[in-house]
Write a protein that holds these residues in place. Structure first.
Motif: not given
Length: 232
Positions: A35-42, A59-66
């Motif tokens: 996965f990668t991490v991106f921002y909605q608004d810089p 991205d992709p929008p995988i579950d980050a709960t754990d």
């Protein structure tokens, strides 16, 4: 070896039929989700005392709960908010952010990392890092917060002594409660910039807000209608 094991599993239907859960866990271990991490608004702009939401997305929008999720200040690594072992952890949180943050847990399922920051102040201005660790890999992204405060300027017409009994008139433009320090522009009814004819002073109070005063003398040919604009 690992390669022989996978080759045996891939071409043996018996394993798929007898141990589907085992195979799923095995492949998940050796081939973790990327996965990668991106921002909605810089850049997030906030008024003094407001609350804002800092948001990054997997991205992709995988579950980050754990996963481990940590927001921290980019320049000094101060922890703003830590989510670890499926719960908030305030032990390492910087004291300046205690009671001011809230992580939206419902968004973690779809990889949305949203953090509410309350009562924004001048010290919150700058870069924030969104850090996500799945246990096998980690990624991060940065967001900039800009804090501002402004007020409507007041315009007054004053007289000043030229010499003896002769007086001239000047316009005074004043405003308080600004951050950062504003720029001032004077114009006349024709849109001409008269700022170079003005004189301005700026003071900063103990709370960090700026008070600005600017005046311009009315001289022949400068116009009859004047506008004072402050902006930051």
């Amino acid at each position: 070896t690992k390669g022989h094991l996978f080759k045996k599993l891939l071409f043996n239907k018996t394993y798929y039929n007898k141990y589907p859960l085992y195979l799923f866990l095995l492949f998940a271990h050796f081939f973790p989700a990327q996965f990668t991490v991106f921002y909605q608004d810089p850049i997030i702009r906030a008024g003094f005392g407001e609350e804002i939401t800092l948001q990054c997305q997997l991205d992709p929008p995988i579950d980050a709960t754990d996963m481990e999720v940590r927001w921290f200040r980019t320049t000094n690594d101060d922890t703003v908010h830590l989510y670890w072992n499926n719960k908030d952890n305030t032990r390492t949180q910087n004291t300046a952010y205690k009671g001011r943050t809230e992580l939206f847990k419902e968004g973690l399922v779809t990889g949305t990392i949203s953090l509410k920051l309350k009562n924004v102040g001048f010290t919150d201005e700058g870069m924030f890092t969104c850090f996500v660790d799945s246990g096998t890999e980690y990624e991060e992204s940065q967001i900039e917060v800009k804090v501002g405060a402004s007020n409507e300027p007041e315009l007054a017409l004053l007289a000043y002594e030229l010499s003896g009994f002769y007086y001239g008139i000047k316009f005074l433009c004043k405003s308080e409660g600004w951050y950062p320090k504003p720029e001032i522009q004077w114009t006349n009814e024709n849109g001409e910039n008269l700022t170079t004819l003005s004189k301005s002073t700026t003071e900063r109070n103990a709370e960090g807000f700026f008070t600005v005063e600017s005046h311009i003398n009315v001289v022949k040919g400068s116009g009859s209608i004047f506008s004072c604009v402050m902006k930051n």
